[in-house]
Design a protein around this motif. Structure first.
Motif, mmCIF file in Angstrom:
data_model
loop_
_atom_site.group_PDB
_atom_site.id
_atom_site.type_symbol
_atom_site.label_atom_id
_atom_site.label_comp_id
_atom_site.label_asym_id
_atom_site.label_seq_id
_atom_site.Cartn_x
_atom_site.Cartn_y
_atom_site.Cartn_z
ATOM 1 N N ALA A 12 21.675 -7.976 2.695
ATOM 2 C CA ALA A 12 20.725 -9.091 2.647
ATOM 3 C C ALA A 12 19.784 -8.950 3.834
ATOM 4 C CB ALA A 12 21.470 -10.424 2.696
ATOM 5 N N GLU A 13 18.649 -8.308 3.594
ATOM 6 C CA GLU A 13 17.672 -8.094 4.659
ATOM 7 C C GLU A 13 16.315 -8.614 4.229
ATOM 8 O OE1 GLU A 13 17.546 -3.943 5.691
ATOM 9 O OE2 GLU A 13 19.319 -4.111 6.946
ATOM 10 N N ARG A 14 15.555 -9.035 5.200
ATOM 11 C CA ARG A 14 14.174 -9.460 4.971
ATOM 12 C C ARG A 14 13.331 -8.206 4.790
ATOM 13 N NH1 ARG A 14 10.061 -9.735 8.691
ATOM 14 N NH2 ARG A 14 11.587 -9.234 10.293
ATOM 15 N N VAL A 15 12.445 -8.244 3.807
ATOM 16 C CA VAL A 15 11.564 -7.104 3.540
ATOM 17 C C VAL A 15 10.133 -7.606 3.458
ATOM 18 C CG1 VAL A 15 10.957 -5.301 1.872
ATOM 19 C CG2 VAL A 15 13.350 -5.874 2.239
ATOM 20 N N THR A 16 9.253 -6.964 4.202
ATOM 21 C CA THR A 16 7.829 -7.263 4.078
ATOM 22 C C THR A 16 7.162 -6.095 3.368
ATOM 23 O OG1 THR A 16 7.313 -6.320 6.245
ATOM 24 C CG2 THR A 16 7.767 -8.678 6.179
ATOM 25 N N VAL A 17 6.146 -6.399 2.581
ATOM 26 C CA VAL A 17 5.446 -5.380 1.808
ATOM 27 C C VAL A 17 3.970 -5.422 2.166
ATOM 28 C CG1 VAL A 17 4.851 -4.574 -0.509
ATOM 29 C CG2 VAL A 17 7.091 -5.612 -0.090
ATOM 30 N N GLU A 18 3.421 -4.255 2.438
ATOM 31 C CA GLU A 18 1.992 -4.100 2.713
ATOM 32 C C GLU A 18 1.422 -3.180 1.650
ATOM 33 O OE1 GLU A 18 -0.716 -1.709 5.913
ATOM 34 O OE2 GLU A 18 1.051 -2.748 6.680
ATOM 35 N N VAL A 19 0.343 -3.621 0.990
ATOM 36 C CA VAL A 19 -0.289 -2.822 -0.053
ATOM 37 C C VAL A 19 -1.676 -2.416 0.423
ATOM 38 C CG1 VAL A 19 -1.109 -2.797 -2.435
ATOM 39 C CG2 VAL A 19 0.978 -4.046 -1.853
ATOM 40 N N THR A 20 -1.950 -1.122 0.349
ATOM 41 C CA THR A 20 -3.266 -0.598 0.693
ATOM 42 C C THR A 20 -3.849 0.081 -0.539
ATOM 43 O OG1 THR A 20 -2.541 -0.177 2.959
ATOM 44 C CG2 THR A 20 -4.535 0.963 2.226
ATOM 45 N N VAL A 21 -5.060 -0.323 -0.907
ATOM 46 C CA VAL A 21 -5.766 0.330 -2.014
ATOM 47 C C VAL A 21 -6.584 1.457 -1.392
ATOM 48 C CG1 VAL A 21 -7.485 0.058 -3.836
ATOM 49 C CG2 VAL A 21 -5.824 -1.773 -3.387
ATOM 50 N N THR A 22 -6.256 2.696 -1.751
ATOM 51 C CA THR A 22 -6.938 3.837 -1.146
ATOM 52 C C THR A 22 -8.204 4.235 -1.900
ATOM 53 O OG1 THR A 22 -5.571 5.415 -2.358
ATOM 54 C CG2 THR A 22 -4.814 4.743 -0.160
ATOM 55 N N ARG A 23 -8.204 3.985 -3.208
ATOM 56 C CA ARG A 23 -9.412 4.239 -3.994
ATOM 57 C C ARG A 23 -9.253 3.652 -5.383
ATOM 58 N NH1 ARG A 23 -9.690 9.130 -7.450
ATOM 59 N NH2 ARG A 23 -7.617 10.038 -7.463
ATOM 60 N N ILE A 24 -10.368 3.586 -6.071
ATOM 61 C CA ILE A 24 -10.382 3.151 -7.465
ATOM 62 C C ILE A 24 -10.851 4.339 -8.280
ATOM 63 C CG2 ILE A 24 -11.379 1.574 -9.134
ATOM 64 C CD1 ILE A 24 -11.561 -0.489 -6.844
ATOM 65 N N ALA A 25 -9.985 4.788 -9.168
ATOM 66 C CA ALA A 25 -10.253 5.976 -9.956
ATOM 67 C C ALA A 25 -11.079 5.627 -11.189
ATOM 68 C CB ALA A 25 -8.942 6.647 -10.374
ATOM 69 N N ALA A 26 -12.123 6.388 -11.408
ATOM 70 C CA ALA A 26 -12.910 6.247 -12.632
ATOM 71 C C ALA A 26 -12.041 6.703 -13.797
ATOM 72 C CB ALA A 26 -14.190 7.070 -12.542
ATOM 73 N N ARG A 27 -12.384 6.283 -14.980
ATOM 74 C CA ARG A 27 -11.562 6.605 -16.147
ATOM 75 C C ARG A 27 -11.385 8.113 -16.343
ATOM 76 N NH1 ARG A 27 -10.914 1.713 -18.516
ATOM 77 N NH2 ARG A 27 -12.642 0.289 -18.402
ATOM 78 N N ALA A 52 -3.385 -5.642 -6.408
ATOM 79 C CA ALA A 52 -2.679 -5.507 -5.126
ATOM 80 C C ALA A 52 -1.655 -6.629 -4.951
ATOM 81 C CB ALA A 52 -3.672 -5.505 -3.973
ATOM 82 N N ARG A 53 -2.002 -7.845 -5.313
ATOM 83 C CA ARG A 53 -1.045 -8.958 -5.230
ATOM 84 C C ARG A 53 0.148 -8.724 -6.154
ATOM 85 N NH1 ARG A 53 -5.192 -14.060 -5.272
ATOM 86 N NH2 ARG A 53 -5.611 -14.063 -3.029
ATOM 87 N N ASN A 54 -0.128 -8.233 -7.352
ATOM 88 C CA ASN A 54 0.935 -7.961 -8.305
ATOM 89 C C ASN A 54 1.860 -6.857 -7.783
ATOM 90 O OD1 ASN A 54 2.492 -7.980 -10.631
ATOM 91 N ND2 ASN A 54 0.814 -7.508 -12.006
ATOM 92 N N VAL A 55 1.283 -5.803 -7.215
ATOM 93 C CA VAL A 55 2.084 -4.725 -6.614
ATOM 94 C C VAL A 55 2.945 -5.304 -5.493
ATOM 95 C CG1 VAL A 55 1.997 -2.609 -5.230
ATOM 96 C CG2 VAL A 55 0.527 -2.847 -7.244
ATOM 97 N N HIS A 56 2.353 -6.103 -4.636
ATOM 98 C CA HIS A 56 3.071 -6.727 -3.518
ATOM 99 C C HIS A 56 4.283 -7.499 -4.019
ATOM 100 C CE1 HIS A 56 3.879 -10.082 -0.755
ATOM 101 N NE2 HIS A 56 3.619 -9.189 0.201
ATOM 102 N N ASP A 57 4.053 -8.352 -5.009
ATOM 103 C CA ASP A 57 5.127 -9.202 -5.520
ATOM 104 C C ASP A 57 6.222 -8.394 -6.219
ATOM 105 O OD1 ASP A 57 3.632 -11.301 -4.529
ATOM 106 O OD2 ASP A 57 2.906 -11.962 -6.492
ATOM 107 N N ARG A 58 5.825 -7.438 -7.034
ATOM 108 C CA ARG A 58 6.821 -6.653 -7.784
ATOM 109 C C ARG A 58 7.631 -5.729 -6.886
ATOM 110 N NH1 ARG A 58 4.887 -4.925 -13.798
ATOM 111 N NH2 ARG A 58 4.068 -6.936 -14.449
ATOM 112 N N VAL A 59 6.963 -5.097 -5.931
ATOM 113 C CA VAL A 59 7.687 -4.208 -5.013
ATOM 114 C C VAL A 59 8.638 -5.031 -4.148
ATOM 115 C CG1 VAL A 59 7.446 -2.675 -3.011
ATOM 116 C CG2 VAL A 59 5.990 -2.360 -5.015
ATOM 117 N N GLY A 60 8.188 -6.173 -3.660
ATOM 118 C CA GLY A 60 9.057 -7.036 -2.858
ATOM 119 C C GLY A 60 10.282 -7.485 -3.634
ATOM 120 N N ALA A 61 10.090 -7.941 -4.868
ATOM 121 C CA ALA A 61 11.208 -8.396 -5.695
ATOM 122 C C ALA A 61 12.164 -7.243 -6.011
ATOM 123 C CB ALA A 61 10.685 -9.017 -6.984
#
Length: 121
Positions: free
Chosen positions: A102-117, A81-90
């Motif tokens: 040039a605008e400020r952007v905030t990113v919110e990441v929500t994990v909806t589920r963890i998929a089994a293999r 989730a942190r990696n998604v936050h950072d990459r999407v923001g960048a």
């Protein structure tokens, strides 16, 4: 952000999120899931952008991006989730800068589920 900028920003954000190791897919928003059912038999695939929402910040210039992720099992959800936050923001800031915005952007990441293999995202 105009409608055109928002539409292309959704694609940029989806691409950045899906490139993060451990992201199995993006989960469509509830509104998309409750849309009227199709009457034809053609399979309906939801675009990756359905898992992204972008809107204007209510308190002034800039915008908010919400990313709804389905993660693959076997990794720490917080790290992904942190990696998604950072990459999407960048990616969003880079995309907007290329458009001369040039605008400020905030990113919110929500994990909806963890998929089994064996799950399909």
């Amino acid at each position: 952000m105009t409608v055109t900028r928002t539409t292309t920003l959704l694609g940029v954000a989806a691409e950045a999120a899906l490139a993060v190791p451990g992201v199995a897919g993006l989960h469509p928003r509830l509104a998309a899931a409750t849309a009227p059912t199709r009457t034809d038999t053609t399979p309906h695939r939801t675009s990756p952008e359905a898992g992204i929402r972008a809107d204007r910040a209510p308190d002034g210039p800039g915008g908010n991006i919400e990313v709804r992720c389905v993660l693959a099992e076997g990794r720490r959800a917080l790290d992904i989730a942190r990696n998604v936050h950072d990459r999407v923001g960048a990616a969003a800031i880079s995309h907007l800068a290329a458009l001369g915005v040039a605008e400020r952007v905030t990113v919110e990441v929500t994990v909806t589920r963890i998929a089994a293999r064996h799950d399909a995202a």
